[in-house]
Every structure is written in C-alpha cells, then in structure tokens.
Design a protein around this motif. Sequence first.
Motif, short mmCIF file in Angstrom:
data_model
loop_
_atom_site.label_atom_id
_atom_site.label_comp_id
_atom_site.label_asym_id
_atom_site.label_seq_id
_atom_site.Cartn_x
_atom_site.Cartn_y
_atom_site.Cartn_z
N ARG A 171 52.86 34.51 55.55
CA ARG A 171 53.57 35.68 55.05
C ARG A 171 53.02 36.04 53.68
NH1 ARG A 171 59.57 35.34 53.65
NH2 ARG A 171 58.87 37.08 52.34
N GLY A 172 53.24 37.29 53.27
CA GLY A 172 52.73 37.70 51.98
C GLY A 172 52.80 39.20 51.81
N GLY A 173 51.99 39.73 50.89
CA GLY A 173 52.00 41.15 50.62
C GLY A 173 50.98 41.50 49.57
N VAL A 174 51.07 42.71 49.04
CA VAL A 174 50.16 43.20 48.01
C VAL A 174 50.55 42.56 46.68
CG1 VAL A 174 49.41 45.23 46.71
CG2 VAL A 174 49.68 45.36 49.20
N ASP A 175 49.63 41.81 46.09
CA ASP A 175 49.86 41.20 44.77
C ASP A 175 49.25 42.01 43.64
OD1 ASP A 175 51.13 39.13 46.06
OD2 ASP A 175 49.91 37.54 45.18
N TYR A 176 48.21 42.80 43.96
CA TYR A 176 47.52 43.59 42.93
C TYR A 176 47.40 45.03 43.40
CZ TYR A 176 46.11 39.42 40.31
OH TYR A 176 46.11 38.27 39.56
N ARG A 177 47.69 45.94 42.49
CA ARG A 177 47.45 47.37 42.70
C ARG A 177 46.94 47.91 41.38
NH1 ARG A 177 52.28 50.85 44.94
NH2 ARG A 177 51.49 50.06 46.94
N ALA A 246 47.32 36.80 37.21
CA ALA A 246 48.71 37.19 37.02
C ALA A 246 49.58 36.76 38.20
CB ALA A 246 48.80 38.71 36.84
N ASN A 247 49.02 36.73 39.41
CA ASN A 247 49.88 36.47 40.57
C ASN A 247 50.27 34.99 40.71
OD1 ASN A 247 47.27 35.73 41.34
ND2 ASN A 247 47.49 36.51 43.43
N ASP A 248 49.33 34.08 40.52
CA ASP A 248 49.66 32.66 40.67
C ASP A 248 49.55 31.86 39.37
OD1 ASP A 248 46.92 32.57 40.39
OD2 ASP A 248 46.54 31.39 42.19
N GLY A 249 49.11 32.51 38.30
CA GLY A 249 48.99 31.82 37.02
C GLY A 249 47.83 30.86 36.94
N MET A 250 46.90 30.91 37.89
CA MET A 250 45.76 30.00 37.91
C MET A 250 44.73 30.37 36.84
SD MET A 250 44.55 27.42 39.94
CE MET A 250 45.17 27.74 41.59
N ASN A 263 32.07 30.96 44.53
CA ASN A 263 33.01 29.84 44.45
C ASN A 263 33.87 30.05 43.22
OD1 ASN A 263 30.67 28.14 46.05
ND2 ASN A 263 32.73 27.39 46.43
N GLU A 264 35.16 29.83 43.37
CA GLU A 264 36.10 29.84 42.25
C GLU A 264 36.62 28.42 42.06
OE1 GLU A 264 40.43 31.84 40.95
OE2 GLU A 264 39.73 31.95 43.03
N VAL A 265 36.66 27.95 40.83
CA VAL A 265 37.32 26.69 40.53
C VAL A 265 38.48 26.99 39.60
CG1 VAL A 265 35.35 25.17 40.95
CG2 VAL A 265 35.65 26.17 38.69
N GLY A 266 39.65 26.39 39.89
CA GLY A 266 40.85 26.73 39.16
C GLY A 266 41.65 25.52 38.74
N TRP A 267 42.60 25.77 37.85
CA TRP A 267 43.52 24.72 37.38
C TRP A 267 44.87 25.36 37.08
CZ3 TRP A 267 46.27 24.62 32.82
CH2 TRP A 267 46.99 23.44 32.58
N GLY A 268 45.94 24.60 37.33
CA GLY A 268 47.28 25.05 37.00
C GLY A 268 47.80 26.03 38.03
N GLY A 269 48.69 26.89 37.62
CA GLY A 269 49.24 27.88 38.54
C GLY A 269 50.60 27.47 39.07
N ARG A 270 51.32 28.46 39.52
CA ARG A 270 52.67 28.23 40.04
C ARG A 270 52.64 28.04 41.55
NH1 ARG A 270 55.33 34.38 39.93
NH2 ARG A 270 54.20 35.15 41.77
N ASP A 271 53.72 27.51 42.08
CA ASP A 271 53.89 27.43 43.52
C ASP A 271 54.28 28.80 44.07
OD1 ASP A 271 53.31 24.76 43.48
OD2 ASP A 271 55.40 24.09 43.59
N TYR A 278 53.97 42.97 42.32
CA TYR A 278 52.55 43.32 42.17
C TYR A 278 52.19 43.41 40.70
CZ TYR A 278 53.00 48.27 40.82
OH TYR A 278 53.26 49.45 40.16
N HIS A 279 50.87 43.31 40.45
CA HIS A 279 50.34 43.34 39.09
C HIS A 279 49.22 44.38 39.04
CE1 HIS A 279 52.47 39.49 38.67
NE2 HIS A 279 51.98 39.23 39.86
N ASP A 280 49.02 44.96 37.85
CA ASP A 280 47.93 45.95 37.72
C ASP A 280 46.74 45.39 36.95
OD1 ASP A 280 48.82 45.94 35.10
OD2 ASP A 280 49.58 48.00 35.13
N ARG A 281 46.81 44.08 36.57
CA ARG A 281 45.68 43.41 35.93
C ARG A 281 46.02 41.92 35.85
NH1 ARG A 281 44.62 43.58 29.82
NH2 ARG A 281 44.24 41.40 30.34
N ASP A 282 45.04 41.12 35.47
CA ASP A 282 45.31 39.71 35.26
C ASP A 282 45.93 39.49 33.88
OD1 ASP A 282 44.77 38.45 37.63
OD2 ASP A 282 42.66 38.08 37.19
N THR A 283 46.44 38.27 33.67
CA THR A 283 47.11 37.95 32.41
C THR A 283 46.14 38.11 31.25
OG1 THR A 283 48.49 36.39 33.62
CG2 THR A 283 48.49 36.21 31.22
N TYR A 284 44.96 37.54 31.38
CA TYR A 284 43.88 37.75 30.42
C TYR A 284 42.58 37.29 31.04
CZ TYR A 284 44.69 32.76 29.43
OH TYR A 284 44.87 31.41 29.55
#
Length: 301
Positions: A171-177, A246-250, A263-271, A278-284
Amino acid sequence: MVQVTELGYIGIGVKSLTEWKRFAAEILALEVVEGETPGRCYLRADNWHHRIIVDEDGTDDLNTLGFRVAGGEEFRDMRRQLEGAGVKVEIAPYEAASQRHVLELMKLADPSGVPVEIFHGPHSQPNKPFHPGRRMHGRFLTGDGGMGHAMLTQTAGWEKTYAFYRLLGMRGGVDYRFAIPGLPKPAEAMFMSCNSRDHTLAWGFPGAKRINHLMLQYQEFDDIGLTYEIVEANQVPLGILPGRHANDGMYSFYFVNPSGWLNEVGWGGRDANFQSEYHDRDTYGHQPVKMEAPKPKTAAE
C-alpha cells in the motif's frame, strides 16, 4: 488479503561480472559469493545466502524482484489471489527454486513487464556470518524491513502499476509532488510499503532501464561518510549529493554503478506510518549531479 512481507532479493544482469564483484565488495561493502555456474555470483548483506543475484548476461539492468511471503500457506493463498485477479502465474520447478535458494517459487510479471518472483523459505546461514567486502563501522540494516528499496521505471501507467502491487498486499501513495519549470502539471513520485520500512518500492521518473536505483541501508552513520570517501577516492560518478529525504527522513547519497543505474546508501529514517502525505522537496541537500556523456575517443587514443 495475503501480503508480501519484504523485498527479499533482486536479480540483475551485467556486462562485466569482474567489474561488479569489485564494485560490490570495495565500494558497497557487500560480500561476494561465487555462483554454482560460470557467469554468476551472489552478493550478501546479512546471513541470508544472498540478497542480490548477479548474472553476466550483458543487459546491465534489473532481471527480477524477489518478494517474500511468510510461508507455504501464504504462498498458495497468494497464487489463488493472483490467478483470481487474472494474473498469469508460473510455479517454478524444484530445480529453479533451489537455484534461488528458496523452498518454493512462483514467477510472474508486473504490467510494465518487470519480472517478479514470489517465494517463501529463504536459505538462511547463521553458521556463515556476513563478512563485508571491506571494512565497515557497522553492518547493513535488513531484518523485518527486507533488503532495502528499489525505484522502478514503469511504462504501463500508474493505475495499472499501483493495482498490481496493491494485489501483492502493498500500500502507499504519492509522497512527492513538485513543480518542474516548463511543465503544466507538477511531477509526482509514488511509494509503496509492505513492512516497517517506510517504502519498499517506488516509481515516478522516466528512464531507459527497468530500475532507477536500489537503496541499501547502513546501521551506522559513519558508514555513510566512509562510503562517500571511498566513492570519491575511486572516482565513482555521483548521481545525487548527500541530503535527507522528507518522506522517510533517510540521510543518503547516490552514485553510479558499473551498469549505469544508481545505488543509494542510506542511514536513519522513520518507520512506515501508513498514512498519506506529500512533500514538494527534500528536507535538505540531495542536489542532482549533472552526469556528462562519455567523450568519444580520438584516433590517437
């Protein structure tokens, strides 16, 4: 509705197995395991026999997505669920399941033609602890969240693609617009989840290959910095600079693998919170890097 529980593995085709073995071990820190046949190797990220199947078939693209169900009962229920919706399913013979190192395996394709495999009973090897291809501060974060997430390049249309993966219990939806200069409508990206990981699958960007990127998550933040240094030292092209989604905090960054996708490597993030926003940009950060086309060689070269 029976549901898949994780992205258990992926299969990729490559032009150079030698180049991919080096990249997997020395850049990503995955463990390389030789295959049973020439032209194949496996990549480990934990105690599973493998998380990535690498075949030297010349395609440089995604060969399959392997989704897990909980057990044999769920495997049979999933078959009935798919066939009841008109999806063509092939139950793989014992030999094919054994090659995948799973107990049972079914094969199908999503509406864009991406090969999908559903399995249960992965081969776990706690007697062979994961041994990274290079030094790490920690390990990869897998567990209940599966191996990571993949972003696909779908061609069949959003509604058909969403309906297919919804049929797998995701399940899911649009996270970025977000607005793009010159386009009448904002661009959108779709994200879908099936477990505690914020998202397991995504799509929304055009591309020549079936896969846009594969994300692997580190347990320790320092492995992001270490990998960034190794990427730069080996002159691996960057695709997207470090930043926080912005969507998962990764916190993550992207770089180009020998097959030309990311390839993306990540750390952290929320469950996953299983609620729409939805978000219109990343956190930074996360500025894209303009990738230059290779220059043609001169006669002297």
